[in-house]
Motif scaffolding. Structure first.
Motif, PDB file in Angstrom:
ATOM      1  N   LEU A 134       0.791  -1.231   0.000  1.00 30.45           N
ATOM      2  CA  LEU A 134       0.000   0.000   0.000  1.00 30.45           C
ATOM      3  C   LEU A 134       0.830   1.292   0.000  1.00 30.45           C
ATOM      4  CD1 LEU A 134      -3.147  -0.583   2.260  1.00 30.45           C
ATOM      5  CD2 LEU A 134      -3.021  -0.301  -0.215  1.00 30.45           C
ATOM      6  N   PRO A 135       1.926   1.378   0.763  1.00 30.94           N
ATOM      7  CA  PRO A 135       2.710   2.629   0.731  1.00 30.94           C
ATOM      8  C   PRO A 135       3.175   3.025  -0.663  1.00 30.94           C
ATOM      9  CG  PRO A 135       3.373   1.287   2.607  1.00 30.94           C
ATOM     10  CD  PRO A 135       2.443   0.449   1.790  1.00 30.94           C
ATOM     11  N   VAL A 136       3.457   2.037  -1.524  1.00 36.99           N
ATOM     12  CA  VAL A 136       3.883   2.349  -2.893  1.00 36.99           C
ATOM     13  C   VAL A 136       2.773   3.081  -3.637  1.00 36.99           C
ATOM     14  CG1 VAL A 136       4.653   1.385  -5.089  1.00 36.99           C
ATOM     15  CG2 VAL A 136       5.435   0.367  -2.942  1.00 36.99           C
TER      16      VAL A 136
ATOM     17  N   PHE B  69       2.086   6.712  -1.832  1.00 36.95           N
ATOM     18  CA  PHE B  69       3.139   7.717  -2.050  1.00 36.95           C
ATOM     19  C   PHE B  69       3.724   7.630  -3.460  1.00 36.95           C
ATOM     20  CE2 PHE B  69       3.182   6.662   2.527  1.00 36.95           C
ATOM     21  CZ  PHE B  69       2.863   7.914   3.043  1.00 36.95           C
ATOM     22  N   ALA B  70       2.906   7.238  -4.434  1.00 38.04           N
ATOM     23  CA  ALA B  70       3.387   7.083  -5.808  1.00 38.04           C
ATOM     24  C   ALA B  70       3.945   8.381  -6.378  1.00 38.04           C
ATOM     25  CB  ALA B  70       2.268   6.552  -6.700  1.00 38.04           C
ATOM     26  N   SER B  71       3.258   9.504  -6.141  1.00 36.66           N
ATOM     27  CA  SER B  71       3.706  10.795  -6.700  1.00 36.66           C
ATOM     28  C   SER B  71       5.108  11.176  -6.234  1.00 36.66           C
ATOM     29  CB  SER B  71       2.711  11.897  -6.347  1.00 36.66           C
ATOM     30  OG  SER B  71       1.530  11.757  -7.101  1.00 36.66           O
TER      31      SER B  71
ATOM     32  N   GLU C  11       8.572  13.695 -14.629  1.00 33.53           N
ATOM     33  CA  GLU C  11       8.063  15.062 -14.661  1.00 33.53           C
ATOM     34  C   GLU C  11       6.967  15.236 -13.605  1.00 33.53           C
ATOM     35  OE1 GLU C  11       6.782  16.272 -18.514  1.00 33.53           O
ATOM     36  OE2 GLU C  11       8.557  15.473 -19.513  1.00 33.53           O
ATOM     37  N   GLU C  12       6.942  16.425 -12.992  1.00 35.53           N
ATOM     38  CA  GLU C  12       6.021  16.696 -11.892  1.00 35.53           C
ATOM     39  C   GLU C  12       4.569  16.487 -12.299  1.00 35.53           C
ATOM     40  OE1 GLU C  12       4.968  17.559  -8.040  1.00 35.53           O
ATOM     41  OE2 GLU C  12       7.005  17.392  -8.828  1.00 35.53           O
ATOM     42  N   SER C  13       4.181  16.988 -13.487  1.00 29.92           N
ATOM     43  CA  SER C  13       2.783  16.882 -13.922  1.00 29.92           C
ATOM     44  C   SER C  13       2.365  15.426 -14.113  1.00 29.92           C
ATOM     45  CB  SER C  13       2.580  17.656 -15.230  1.00 29.92           C
ATOM     46  OG  SER C  13       3.433  17.155 -16.250  1.00 29.92           O
ATOM     47  N   ILE C  14       3.256  14.628 -14.698  1.00 32.42           N
ATOM     48  CA  ILE C  14       2.946  13.207 -14.905  1.00 32.42           C
ATOM     49  C   ILE C  14       2.901  12.474 -13.568  1.00 32.42           C
ATOM     50  CG2 ILE C  14       3.771  11.053 -15.947  1.00 32.42           C
ATOM     51  CD1 ILE C  14       4.978  12.695 -18.199  1.00 32.42           C
ATOM     52  N   ALA C  15       3.831  12.801 -12.684  1.00 29.91           N
ATOM     53  CA  ALA C  15       3.873  12.150 -11.370  1.00 29.91           C
ATOM     54  C   ALA C  15       2.598  12.417 -10.583  1.00 29.91           C
ATOM     55  CB  ALA C  15       5.093  12.630 -10.590  1.00 29.91           C
TER      56      ALA C  15
ATOM     57  N   ILE D 172      -4.093   8.368 -10.040  1.00 30.53           N
ATOM     58  CA  ILE D 172      -4.551   7.056 -10.543  1.00 30.53           C
ATOM     59  C   ILE D 172      -4.156   5.948  -9.576  1.00 30.53           C
ATOM     60  CG2 ILE D 172      -4.266   5.378 -12.414  1.00 30.53           C
ATOM     61  CD1 ILE D 172      -3.884   7.739 -14.321  1.00 30.53           C
ATOM     62  N   SER D 173      -2.966   6.073  -8.994  1.00 32.41           N
ATOM     63  CA  SER D 173      -2.476   5.049  -8.063  1.00 32.41           C
ATOM     64  C   SER D 173      -3.395   4.913  -6.855  1.00 32.41           C
ATOM     65  CB  SER D 173      -1.060   5.409  -7.617  1.00 32.41           C
ATOM     66  OG  SER D 173      -0.543   4.435  -6.751  1.00 32.41           O
ATOM     67  N   LEU D 174      -3.885   6.033  -6.319  1.00 31.73           N
ATOM     68  CA  LEU D 174      -4.806   5.973  -5.185  1.00 31.73           C
ATOM     69  C   LEU D 174      -6.114   5.304  -5.577  1.00 31.73           C
ATOM     70  CD1 LEU D 174      -4.261   9.532  -3.634  1.00 31.73           C
ATOM     71  CD2 LEU D 174      -3.462   7.340  -2.720  1.00 31.73           C
TER      72      LEU D 174
END
Length: 403
Positions: free
Chosen positions: A40-42, A45-47, A56-60, A66-68
């Motif tokens: 779950l932490p991955v 805290f994906a961004s 890149e910040e915008s993609i992250a 989406i990860s959440l």
């Protein structure tokens, strides 16, 4: 990791030890839910993780969003894959197919409704995805627990919490085995991203991998069939039936793969226009089509042999084979051909195919040389040992010999 359940339930069903299967299912739920909690932490805290890795910040930020949304999907995978293995081990495939078809309808309907009609964007896409997974999951749970599996489901039991370590070991080896295979194609895309004219190359590669992925679904069907039949026959104690099942499944899958091999070899770049109108991408796809055709041919055999390994409980052995063939041979050869000899994406893919070819040959040799009478004995011993564990008579059993 859920493929461990295919081994345990398949062999137990073949041996007519039906009562153990529900306990195995519950043990698998426990192991996989604990694994999901560790992962779950991955997702949470994906961004920041992606930003730290140089994205890149915008993609992250979008990826983190989406990860959440993906967390309920990951939990759904646990229920979906374990219930499917449980039901497939009993050849109860009709209910799985019915629920899968219903899931596709739900997914298409809600995707259109939430994204096109209400313009909810990513939230709409992920909501429809979550519903598409959880609605059939609820159907499978109801089917299993409400009387349609009376012999194999005896209700929830505290035995599920006993002796989880053997399940953990088999699940981990199963997960490593299959992850090493799935990540192999992902690395192909990552390596291609560093090539010249990467945008066209990745577009062409994505089309080829998409086509290959569709064909792989056929092979995965045969993979499931092979794992079920091999496990069932080992549980029954019939080594001849095991060998017959392997031969029929491999030959049938190979025949379909050979037909598709000829099809994709003939149509080449014409297939690309189904996905794109870009002529450069279509030409690149045509250039990669021979490799796609060979990949489809190899993938018509390799997953079936992996299914045999799952049915027999060889996950740890195949994991070592995958490491050697894919990561020691395939990827390094691909990097040399792609970057040093400058064959670009074709070189990387050829290296990948060499790894798959060697792995397929090794699995064929292992399967052919195996003493299946001895495997029947091993399967019976596994079932007997786990029977003693479940009934409490496990004081003298060596933990290292449970799996």
């Amino acid at each position: 990791m859920s493929s461990a359940l295919a081994t345990l339930c398949g062999q137990a069903y073949g041996a007519k030890e039906y009562g153990k299967m529900g306990v195995y299912l519950q043990r698998s739920w426990i192991v996989l839910f604990l694994t999901a909690l560790l992962l779950l932490p991955v997702f949470i805290f994906a961004s920041p993780i992606l930003t730290m890795l140089g994205q890149e910040e915008s993609i992250a930020q979008v990826a983190g969003n989406i990860s959440l949304w993906s967390i309920p999907v990951i939990i759904a995978f646990i229920v979906s894959f374990t219930c499917q293995n449980f039901l497939q081990s009993q050849s109860k495939n009709i209910i799985i197919s019915f629920l899968a078809a219903f899931s596709i309808i739900i997914h298409v309907l809600f995707s259109w409704l939430l994204t096109m009609k209400f313009k909810l964007g990513i939230a709409g896409v992920m909501t429809s995805t979550i519903l598409a997974y959880w609605i059939p999951n609820i159907g499978q749970i109801i089917f299993i627990t409400r009387g349609w599996c009376p012999e194999t489901w005896k209700g929830f039991s505290f035995l599920a919490f006993k002796d989880l370590w053997p399940v953990v070991r088999l699940s981990l080896s199963s997960g490593v085995m299959l992850c090493l295979e799935f990540w192999y194609n992902t690395i192909l895309v990552l390596l291609t991203g560093n090539m010249k004219n990467a945008e066209v190359q990745i577009d062409a590669l994505s089309i080829c991998l998409n086509i290959n992925g569709w064909e792989m679904m056929i092979s995965f069907g045969f993979m499931a069939a092979a794992s079920v039949r091999v496990a069932n026959e080992l549980g029954k104690g019939s080594s001849k039936a095991v060998k017959f099942s392997i031969a029929v499944t491999v030959l049938t899958s190979f025949t379909i793969g050979f037909i598709l091999f000829l099809f994709f070899l003939f149509f080449r770049e014409r297939l690309a226009y189904v996905f794109t109108s870009n002529e450069d991408v279509a030409v690149a796809v045509g250039d990669l089509s021979p490799l796609l055709a060979v990949s489809i041919l190899l993938n018509s055999v390799q997953p079936v042999l992996s299914g045999v390994a799952i049915g027999a409980g060889w996950q740890s052995i195949v994991a070592y084979v995958n490491i050697g063939c894919y990561y020691v041979i395939g990827i390094p050869v691909g990097v040399v051909l792609g970057n040093v000899i400058n064959w670009q994406v074709k070189g990387i893919w050829i290296g990948m195919l060499i790894g798959i070819l060697i792995q397929t040959i090794v699995l064929i040799i292992i399967t052919y040389k195996t003493n299946w009478d001895e495997q029947v004995t091993i399967a019976r011993n596994r079932i007997n040992i786990w029977s003693e564990v479940d009934t409490g008579r496990h004081e003298t059993i060596a933990p290292g010999k449970l799996v």
